[in-house]
Structures are given as structure tokens and as C-alpha cells.
Design an enzyme around this catalytic site. Structure first.
Site, PDB file in Angstrom:
ATOM      1  CB  CYS A 112      -0.921   0.002   1.219  1.00 28.69           C
ATOM      2  SG  CYS A 112      -1.843   1.549   1.392  1.00 28.69           S
ATOM      3  CB  CYS A 115      -2.276   4.686   4.241  1.00 30.58           C
ATOM      4  SG  CYS A 115      -3.675   3.848   3.481  1.00 30.58           S
ATOM      5  CB  SER A 116      -0.013   0.828   6.389  1.00 32.83           C
ATOM      6  OG  SER A 116       0.879   1.893   6.548  1.00 32.83           O
ATOM      7  CB  CYS A 117      -4.551  -0.789   2.620  1.00 34.62           C
ATOM      8  SG  CYS A 117      -5.299   0.840   2.633  1.00 34.62           S
TER       9      CYS A 117
END
Lengths: 213, 218
Positions: A112, A115-117
Site C-alpha cells: 500500500c 498508507c498501509s492497507c
């Protein structure tokens, strides 16, 4: 966000930075609790869930079943959410889980960049490296060099497919079944399935990498 | 918005450093931040797109120097104030100074133990899908000043629709309180050369999940 006092040595500085964060977080929880927005027992329960129940072992079982049962594998690749739910584990997976299959021709990696999905419901919390700038910046541009950071080297003619999780779709990689595991039970197979193999930064373990393999 | 959170393709951040046997949390406060964030989301205080947009608006030097959960904490403080749930004097005092605003519901430990469900992002379509699997599309070269999920490296590029994921709420409008504005969502796949030019790894392909307003027919 921390102020740095350069009169202090590094160790001390680091310590005071943490305590500043700790104090801010504690104040925040006090305020939210006093205002009636949150129940600290629910916060405890969330922490407990991620520390003890939700983690990569959930999908490791899914992968092991897909390796053992062609009909399940087909169902998993067609509708990841439905297939994972059909295994009856208690945590909810949501509606948007997509499983993608590694083959000798194609290796999949998930990132991701924005962000940090990450598929928390089935893999647990993402590791720090997944959320880090090096992984988020490089994976879409130089995936082979990122794989090298994990000690993974793939043939030049293997296609590398990078999935940037830019929406609410969540991806899990179905790694290739290691050779030498013919006739293994799902339970033994699940022990070969690592978290990184389901993100695509690793491969499933070989039988000689696990005890009693 | 074009800020440092949009990291795809940036150079200079160094090696990826996996930590063997990494614990879920490195400090107890990290778990508290996660729990508070989820509890407030469950209560309907904000949506995940608000959370992301708030972090994107952190000053770049703060975004880059803070840890993941420090970013969350900083973003949550700003969001609580911006959305009127907490006042700045309360944050300064470290305690509540006035009653809270009503919220939709309150997360309890029982709900968490039963399995905290991830919400569905599906929404009823407002019209037929413009594209189908196999269509060639070009991503738009857009630079909104607000939240978007079209990464910079993938703007103005030609790719192929590989999957259609149904109709979802649209982060670009949700994040700025302009409603769900449901949009069709597609996986669009690009070659390495299309994205990175002759320097691109010819053995790689990259996909993004793109909402229909990001795309035009190629």
C-alpha cells in the site's frame, strides 16, 4: 512530534521521547473515557484480540486447504471473502478479500503506497516494515530488489505482479505449495505458510525448514 | 493531495528491514492508540478515509519522522478537535472539561470478543459501469488538493481493466464530508515500462484499484 533536547545523550533522549508520547496517549484515553466516547475495556479487548487471536495462522489454514482441495482453491480465487468465511473462523473478514495465486510464471506482491492497507482481519496487524517508507516507496518500482532484502531471488522470466492496495479491496497471496509435501495433512501444510509468503515478500517454507518435516 | 504519504516510486529511503519474531506492539501505548482509533470509528465519530486524510495533512517532516502509531495519535488528536469531539484546552489539561457530543454507539468488550467486523464499503450503483474487464483505460492526470486514492506514479498512464469490484463509497468525497458518492471500482494493471519508462523492470506489472472517476477510455 517529539521535542529533542540535544543536551541529553541519545539513550536519554529516546527515553524522554517515548514518555512524552506515553503521556499524550494516556491523556487522550482519559479524555475520551471521561467524555463517554470509549470504554477502556473495549480497548483492552482489541489489544488482546491482536495479541492472541488474530494473526497469520488464520490464512495459513486457508492456504493449506487450497493446496489440498482443488474445489476450495477454485472457490477461494473466485471469491476470497466467501471462501474464508466458509471455513468458519470467528473473526469477520469483511466483503472485500481477494486471493491471488502464485505460479511458476507469476509471483504476486502486495503493498500500500498511500498508507498501509493490509488484510488485518485475516493476517493480524501489519509488521513495521510493511508500513515503512522503504517498502511503500520501492515495491512498485523495484520489486526484485525489495525481494532481495528478504533473501528471495526469483528467475528472471518470472513475472512480478505488484498489487497496490489503493482502495478497500484486501489482497492475500496464495503461495506455491512446496515440493516434497505430497500426502501431507492440512495441519502440517499450514505450518509451512508464513505471513510473508501471503504478502508476497517470501515463499512458503520447504519441508526441511520445519521440525519433523 | 500531493504530499509525502504518496510514496510509490520515491528513492532514498533505504533497505526494507524485517524484524524477526516481531511482536504485535512494541510499546503498550501503541495498542491503546489502535484500540481508541477503532473504538471511535465504531462509534461513528469518523470514517477511515477521514483518518487517512488527517494523516496526509500532517506536516511532511512530522509524517516522515513519526512512527506509525505516533502518526495515528497525532492524527487522532487533530481530528478530535477538528470534528468537535474534544477541545484544545482539554488536550492541554489532559482531562475532560465539558460533556461529550452524542455518538451513534459505544464499543464494548463483548462486541470485540464476538469479532469486530470490518464494515462493507459496497454501495448501491448510481448508474451502469462505464468499463468492463479487458478495456484499455487511461488514468486521469489529476492533482486534487484534498484526499484521493489515485497515486501520483499512476496518473496519466494507460492500463487494462483486470477486475471489477462492484460499486464502493468514494474516498475522495467521504474524506471531505461530501457523501458516499458511490463509484465503480476496478483493478487496473499497467506494465513496468508504462509506469517507469525505459527504466522500468520489463518483468513486472503493477496494478492499482481505481475508482471510475479516475479513469477515461484509452
Amino acid at each position: 512530534m517529539a521535542s529533542h533536547d540535544h543536551d541529553h545523550d541519545h539513550h536519554h533522549d529516546h527515553g524522554s521521547e517515548l514518555s512524552e508520547t506515553q503521556l499524550r496517549v494516556r491523556a487522550l484515553e482519559t479524555i475520551l473515557t471521561e467524555k463517554g466516547y470509549i470504554d477502556p475495556a473495549a480497548v483492552d479487548a482489541i489489544i488482546e484480540a491482536y495479541e492472541t487471536r488474530v494473526g497469520p495462522h488464520i490464512v495459513a489454514r486457508v492456504v493449506a486447504r487450497a493446496w489440498s482441495d482443488p474445489a476450495f482453491k477454485k472457490a477461494l480465487l473466485e471469491d476470497g471473502s466467501k471462501a474464508v468465511l466458509s471455513m468458519g473462523h470467528t473473526n469477520k473478514v469483511g466483503d472485500h478479500l481477494v486471493a491471488i495465486e502464485n505460479t511458476p510464471q507469476r509471483h504476486n506482491m502486495v503493498v500500500c503506497t498511500l498508507c498501509s492497507c493490509y488484510p488485518w482481519e485475516v493476517l493480524g496487524l501489519p509488521p513495521v516494515w510493511y508500513k515503512s517508507a522503504p517498502y511503500r516507496s520501492r515495491t512498485v518500482k523495484e520489486p526484485r530488489s525489495v525481494l532481495a532484502d528478504f533473501g528471495v531471488k526469483l528467475p528472471r522470466d518470472t513475472e512480478i505482479r505488484v498489487w497496490d492496495s489503493t482502495a478497500e479491496t484486501r489482497f492475500i497471496v496464495l503461495p506455491m505449495r512446496p515440493a516434497g509435501t505430497e500426502g501431507w495433512s492440512e495441519e502440517r501444510l499450514a505450518a509451512l505458510v508464513t505471513r510473508d509468503s501471503m504478502i508476497g515478500t517470501g515463499l512458503a517454507k520447504n519441508p526441511n525448514e520445519v521440525a519433523n518435516g | 493531495m500531493d504530499s509525502v504519504h504518496d510514496m510509490g516510486g520515491m528513492d532514498g529511503f533505504g533497505k526494507v528491514e524485517p524484524e524477526p519474531n516481531e511482536p504485535p506492539f512494541h510499546e503498550p501505548w501503541e495498542g491503546r492508540v489502535l484500540g481508541m482509533q477503532r473504538a471511535m470509528g465504531y462509534a461513528g465519530a469518523w470514517h477511515t478515509d477521514h483518518t487517512r486524510y488527517q494523516q496526509e495533512r500532517l506536516p511532511p517532516h512530522v509524517y516522515l519522522s513519526a512512527s506509525y502509531y505516533q502518526r495515528w495519535a497525532a492524527g487522532m488528536e487533530r481530528m478530535l478537535v477538528e470534528r468537535g469531539f474534544v477541545d484544545p484546552d482539554e488536550l492541554a489539561a489532559g482531562k475532560s472539561l465539558r460533556p461529550g457530543k452524542p455518538l451513534k454507539r459505544k464499543l464494548t468488550a463483548d462486541v470485540v470478543k464476538a469479532g469486530l467486523a470490518r464494515g462493507s464499503f459496497f454501495r448501491d450503483p448510481q448508474g451502469p459501469a462505464l468499463f468492463k474487464v479487458g478495456d484499455r483505460v487511461r488514468t486521469k492526470n489529476i492533482h486534487p488538493k484534498t484526499h484521493t486514492r489515485l497515486p501520483r506514479y499512476a496518473r496519466g498512464k494507460v492500463g487494462v481493466i483486470e477486475m471489477q469490484h462492484g460499486c464502493h463509497m468514494f474516498p475522495d468525497t467521504v474524506a471531505i464530508d461530501k457523501g458516499d458518492c458511490p463509484q465503480w471500482l476496478y483493478t487496473v494493471v499497467f506494465t513496468g515500462e508504462e509506469i517507469w519508462g525505459p527504466d522500468g523492470d520489463p518483468s513486472m506489472k503493477i496494478s492499482i484499484d481505481a475508482f471510475e472517476p479516475y479513469l477515461e477510455r484509452a
